[in-house]
Design an enzyme around this catalytic site. Sequence first.
Site, PDB file in Angstrom:
ATOM      1  N   CYS A   2       0.838  -1.191   0.000  1.00 46.43           N
ATOM      2  CA  CYS A   2       0.000   0.000   0.000  1.00 46.43           C
ATOM      3  C   CYS A   2       0.881   1.251   0.000  1.00 46.43           C
ATOM      4  CB  CYS A   2      -0.953   0.088   1.184  1.00 46.43           C
ATOM      5  SG  CYS A   2      -2.149  -1.223   1.239  1.00 46.43           S
ATOM      6  N   ARG A  27       4.404  -0.498  -4.428  1.00 48.89           N
ATOM      7  CA  ARG A  27       4.035  -0.942  -3.074  1.00 48.89           C
ATOM      8  C   ARG A  27       2.705  -1.675  -3.049  1.00 48.89           C
ATOM      9  NH1 ARG A  27       6.904   1.810   0.903  1.00 48.89           N
ATOM     10  NH2 ARG A  27       5.288   1.283   2.385  1.00 48.89           N
ATOM     11  N   TRP A  76      -2.593  -2.877  -1.756  1.00 44.76           N
ATOM     12  CA  TRP A  76      -2.254  -4.302  -1.788  1.00 44.76           C
ATOM     13  C   TRP A  76      -3.184  -4.942  -0.764  1.00 44.76           C
ATOM     14  CZ3 TRP A  76      -0.384  -7.994   1.666  1.00 44.76           C
ATOM     15  CH2 TRP A  76       0.141  -9.158   1.093  1.00 44.76           C
ATOM     16  N   ASN A 106      -2.470   2.300   5.358  1.00 41.22           N
ATOM     17  CA  ASN A 106      -1.540   1.208   5.044  1.00 41.22           C
ATOM     18  C   ASN A 106      -1.304   0.467   6.354  1.00 41.22           C
ATOM     19  OD1 ASN A 106       0.594  -0.410   4.236  1.00 41.22           O
ATOM     20  ND2 ASN A 106       2.097   1.239   4.315  1.00 41.22           N
ATOM     21  N   GLY A 107      -1.567  -0.843   6.373  1.00 40.42           N
ATOM     22  CA  GLY A 107      -1.368  -1.610   7.609  1.00 40.42           C
ATOM     23  C   GLY A 107      -2.569  -2.505   7.864  1.00 40.42           C
ATOM     24  N   GLU A 491      18.135 -18.227  -3.491  1.00 37.10           N
ATOM     25  CA  GLU A 491      17.766 -16.911  -4.001  1.00 37.10           C
ATOM     26  C   GLU A 491      17.393 -16.995  -5.486  1.00 37.10           C
ATOM     27  OE1 GLU A 491      16.876 -14.244  -2.837  1.00 37.10           O
ATOM     28  OE2 GLU A 491      17.254 -12.713  -4.332  1.00 37.10           O
ATOM     29  N   LYS A 495      13.789 -15.848  -6.960  1.00 39.82           N
ATOM     30  CA  LYS A 495      13.658 -14.847  -8.038  1.00 39.82           C
ATOM     31  C   LYS A 495      12.789 -15.422  -9.157  1.00 39.82           C
ATOM     32  CE  LYS A 495      14.513 -11.963  -6.499  1.00 39.82           C
ATOM     33  NZ  LYS A 495      15.062 -11.682  -5.210  1.00 39.82           N
ATOM     34  N   GLU A 498       8.996 -15.768  -8.096  1.00 40.70           N
ATOM     35  CA  GLU A 498       8.181 -14.593  -7.783  1.00 40.70           C
ATOM     36  C   GLU A 498       7.820 -13.757  -8.996  1.00 40.70           C
ATOM     37  OE1 GLU A 498       9.939 -11.715  -5.079  1.00 40.70           O
ATOM     38  OE2 GLU A 498      11.915 -12.251  -5.767  1.00 40.70           O
ATOM     39  N   HIS A 514      17.810 -36.746  -0.860  1.00 44.04           N
ATOM     40  CA  HIS A 514      16.994 -37.137   0.289  1.00 44.04           C
ATOM     41  C   HIS A 514      15.505 -36.924   0.036  1.00 44.04           C
ATOM     42  CE1 HIS A 514      20.581 -37.805   2.725  1.00 44.04           C
ATOM     43  NE2 HIS A 514      21.076 -36.801   2.016  1.00 44.04           N
ATOM     44  N   LYS A 613       6.117  -4.571  -2.828  1.00 44.77           N
ATOM     45  CA  LYS A 613       7.388  -4.340  -2.151  1.00 44.77           C
ATOM     46  C   LYS A 613       7.106  -3.938  -0.710  1.00 44.77           C
ATOM     47  CE  LYS A 613      11.890  -3.257  -3.231  1.00 44.77           C
ATOM     48  NZ  LYS A 613      12.519  -4.517  -3.580  1.00 44.77           N
TER      49      LYS A 613
END
Length: 618
Positions: A2, A27, A76, A106-107, A491, A495, A498, A514, A613
Amino acid sequence: MCGIVAYIGSQQAMPLLLEGLKRLEYRGYDSAGMAVTNEQGQLQITKCQGRVSVLEERLGQGAGLPGTSGIAHTRWATHGRPSDTNAHPHRDDESERGSGIALVHNGIIENYASLRTWLEERGHTFTSETDTEVLVMLISELFDPANGIDLEKAVQAALREVTGAYAIAVVCEHEPDVLVCARKGSPLMIGIGQGEYIVASDPSAIIAHTGQAFALEDYQVARLTRTAFRTSTLDNVCVSPKILNLELELQEIELGEYPHYMLKEIFEQPRSLRNTLRGRLDTIEGRVVLGGLSDFIPNLVRAGRIIMLGQGTALHAAMIGEYLIEDLAKIPTEVEYASEFRYRNPIIEDRTVVIAISQSGETADTIAALQEAKDRGAITLGAVNVVGSSISRMTDAGVYLRVGPEIGVASTKAFLGQVMVLTLISLFIGRRRFLSAETVSQYLRHLETVPDLIERVLEQSDAIRETTARYVDRENWLFLGRGTNYPVAMEGALKLKEISYIHAEGMPAAEMKHGPIALINDGMPAVFVATRNSQYDKVISNMHEVRARGGRIIAVATEGDQDITAHADDTFYVPDLPEALQPLLTTVPLQLMAYHAAVLRGHDVDKPRNLAKSVTVE
Ligand code: F6R
């Protein structure tokens, strides 16, 4: 997670708010909206599901929203799916119960359910599924100008009843020349212009207008008019904010010649790492200069244990840091998801140092875990990018990444910045414990070359795209590595998943046997980070195991390693570096693969599905 923009001044608010929303769209981008107060003091609200461009189109269809103050939001979703109704701003009841108050948030309001029941009992009618609507109704319920409860006091009183996280901006028809903002847990910054204020979730929406700003602290409220501001606590005690000079350049947050922020930021890495290193390497004396840690040298040198906390990409950087600190500084080190650390009654001994790793410095889980560590008496450090962010202010000391604003939702340059800073911290402590000046000097000389070496890796971008194109229709990928290249594999998988929505798993190469080996079928891509290091031969054996089952091998190998071509179907090369430093190079081809895969699959790289983000809710 947001984005909020708000304005009060003499300019038309609408174009300014729209411009701010575009800067903050990374955001959150499932809906957008704004409320502007017109000359008659009435609120005009336009909001819709979809991107800021949809809002812009809608605003363009009518006469726009005239007026010189307003609030805006890009969302968001947390409570309530993306829809026109759930989009912000929210206003109190349209009926005579309403006080003409609108709010962006936002929150998360955690106790929204009980507040909603209470408000419904008092006759309020809700139209959305959001927690935010509860907050605006509560402010409206408490707003009582006849008894001295103006907008500022009503906001303070409402927030005293709320648990959860919030950054809010509020306007009211009864006080058309006032804008009220507040924060707890979610960031909010107030830019100070000439006869105007611009409020935003981060500085990128402010710097085009002014370089002077202050960040609201938790539990603080700001009341802004066109000519003055006042900041107070929730109990209405006045507080003085610390005014900052924003050092951002506009070009740092503009795309320039690049099609996407992610690609821009991947290619920026040589420059951003030069910034990370600037003034910190003393190759002659074999010393790392980290002014931010100078007051805590005894605590670091005597540390009995280091715990590193982070989420997502930051956690992967911490995992590399664990190898580095144990190897170079010889201090037992653990890495933990901040979200888990907080809830498992962690043991903090006398000489425990906790390092929080974060690009934004605003990740809710990391902040909560850090607070837990502080409460239990740990010395806390931050490896953070955003200057003045919550984590940078909460920690006892820290080292900034200095990689500049990261706007692409998929973190790239911040990751390498985090790895670089953790390398520096390891050498900083190591030199004061067991490492000789000569050994540190050698590492530092290698570190100096890293930006140029990354440039060499970036030259392979076209070749990496061509190779990626051959595999891009496969839905399952493995990423494997050993030692410091194991977190790099993690990582690489993150990447890829996402931004291209391909299922990918990263793991230690040995772990594959395993269980996960059962997944390998004909043509499944397995990306091996297989540079020349102490575990090279073992990694080659793991490649054979995959190949024998029909998997296709893409290797990241050391320049000059011709043998690898006998084991891999495709190879990308990185220059040679000491083992501890290899992640600074091996990460780059994996970033490029993920980027090209997403573009080849037709995805919006900078606005990936379901993501945003800076995750400021737990
Ligand atoms: C992935 C990504 C996230 C973040 C994580 C922590 O590309 O960006 O996994 O790394 O949300 O964010 P920060 O570093 O801001 O605490």
